[in-house]
Design a protein around this motif. Structure first.
Motif, short mmCIF file in Angstrom:
data_model
loop_
_atom_site.label_atom_id
_atom_site.label_comp_id
_atom_site.label_asym_id
_atom_site.label_seq_id
_atom_site.Cartn_x
_atom_site.Cartn_y
_atom_site.Cartn_z
N SER A 60 2.04 4.90 5.91
CA SER A 60 0.84 4.23 5.98
C SER A 60 0.80 3.06 4.63
CB SER A 60 -0.39 5.21 5.77
OG SER A 60 -0.33 5.67 4.28
N SER A 61 -0.14 2.12 5.19
CA SER A 61 -0.51 1.20 4.09
C SER A 61 -0.85 1.80 2.75
CB SER A 61 -1.23 0.06 4.67
OG SER A 61 -2.43 0.59 5.02
N GLY A 62 -1.50 2.73 2.78
CA GLY A 62 -1.86 3.47 1.57
C GLY A 62 -0.93 3.77 0.48
N GLU A 63 0.33 4.04 1.13
CA GLU A 63 1.57 4.42 0.37
C GLU A 63 2.39 3.39 0.02
OE1 GLU A 63 3.24 8.21 2.48
OE2 GLU A 63 2.78 7.10 4.42
N ILE A 64 2.23 2.03 0.20
CA ILE A 64 3.00 1.13 -0.28
C ILE A 64 2.29 0.52 -1.42
CG2 ILE A 64 4.02 -1.10 0.23
CD1 ILE A 64 3.56 -0.65 3.41
N ALA A 65 3.36 0.68 -2.65
CA ALA A 65 2.76 0.03 -3.91
C ALA A 65 3.20 -1.20 -4.14
CB ALA A 65 3.66 1.15 -4.94
N GLY A 66 4.31 -1.73 -3.47
CA GLY A 66 4.53 -3.09 -3.45
C GLY A 66 5.92 -3.45 -2.83
N TYR A 67 6.26 -4.68 -2.80
CA TYR A 67 7.44 -5.42 -2.18
C TYR A 67 8.39 -5.75 -3.24
CZ TYR A 67 4.73 -4.50 1.94
OH TYR A 67 3.95 -4.11 2.85
N GLU A 68 9.70 -5.54 -3.32
CA GLU A 68 10.65 -6.47 -4.26
C GLU A 68 11.54 -7.48 -3.36
OE1 GLU A 68 12.36 -6.39 -7.91
OE2 GLU A 68 11.04 -4.76 -7.33
N ILE A 108 13.79 -8.59 1.42
CA ILE A 108 12.50 -7.98 0.81
C ILE A 108 12.53 -6.10 1.21
CG2 ILE A 108 10.04 -7.66 1.16
CD1 ILE A 108 10.47 -10.77 2.00
N THR A 109 12.36 -5.44 0.11
CA THR A 109 12.27 -4.17 0.45
C THR A 109 10.95 -3.79 0.02
OG1 THR A 109 13.09 -3.47 -1.90
CG2 THR A 109 14.82 -3.78 -0.11
N THR A 110 10.59 -2.45 0.52
CA THR A 110 9.22 -1.82 0.07
C THR A 110 9.28 -0.62 -0.76
OG1 THR A 110 8.63 -2.34 2.56
CG2 THR A 110 7.28 -0.77 1.52
N LEU A 111 8.39 -0.68 -1.70
CA LEU A 111 8.39 0.33 -2.85
C LEU A 111 7.16 1.18 -2.38
CD1 LEU A 111 8.82 -2.09 -5.80
CD2 LEU A 111 10.40 -0.68 -4.90
N ASP A 112 7.33 2.54 -2.30
CA ASP A 112 6.33 3.46 -2.18
C ASP A 112 5.66 4.02 -3.45
OD1 ASP A 112 7.73 5.38 -2.82
OD2 ASP A 112 7.81 6.52 -0.76
N ASN A 113 4.48 4.45 -3.18
CA ASN A 113 3.93 5.10 -4.35
C ASN A 113 4.64 6.00 -5.27
OD1 ASN A 113 1.50 3.72 -3.84
ND2 ASN A 113 0.61 5.21 -2.55
N ASN A 114 5.89 6.72 -4.75
CA ASN A 114 6.38 7.41 -5.69
C ASN A 114 7.77 6.82 -6.09
OD1 ASN A 114 4.92 10.00 -4.57
ND2 ASN A 114 5.99 9.95 -2.74
N GLY A 115 7.95 5.46 -6.13
CA GLY A 115 9.04 4.70 -6.55
C GLY A 115 10.19 4.83 -5.82
N LEU A 116 10.00 5.11 -4.45
CA LEU A 116 11.33 4.93 -3.69
C LEU A 116 11.29 3.43 -3.01
CD1 LEU A 116 10.95 8.56 -1.81
CD2 LEU A 116 12.50 7.84 -3.58
N GLU A 117 12.44 3.07 -2.81
CA GLU A 117 12.77 1.79 -2.25
C GLU A 117 13.30 1.77 -0.98
OE1 GLU A 117 14.31 -2.75 -3.92
OE2 GLU A 117 14.64 -0.84 -5.05
N SER A 118 12.97 1.01 0.02
CA SER A 118 13.73 1.13 1.14
C SER A 118 13.51 -0.35 1.95
CB SER A 118 13.63 2.08 2.09
OG SER A 118 12.10 2.33 2.66
#
Length: 82
Positions: A26-34, A72-82
């Motif tokens: 969900s969009s609320g789980e996305i902390a940022g993008y690298e 571009i990768t996605t960072l979630d609220n738990n610090g996981l990157e994919s």
């Protein structure tokens, strides 16, 4: 004096709705993008910036003339990157 020529690139992307493993994101789980950049498609990519989770665009400035590749990768609220 020779002027220094630089370029900029505007990147934009769509927020993902699934994780790399196929589970929902969900969009609320996305902390940022690298954002990563390389001057070679098969070369080493280096991180150039990180955005907030609600931002799906970035301006990369001060690039010397040439060809660039971005990832571009996605960072979630738990610090996981994919």
């Amino acid at each position: 004096v020779t002027p220094v020529i630089t370029r900029s690139v505007q990147l934009s992307w769509t927020a993902p709705t699934t994780r790399a493993n196929g589970t929902a994101l969900s969009s609320g789980e996305i902390a940022g993008y690298e954002i990563y950049m390389s001057t070679s498609a098969s070369g080493s990519f280096n991180s150039v910036t990180t955005t907030d989770g609600n931002v799906t665009q970035a301006l990369i400035r001060d690039l010397a003339p040439g060809t660039y590749y971005f990832g571009i990768t996605t960072l979630d609220n738990n610090g996981l990157e994919s």
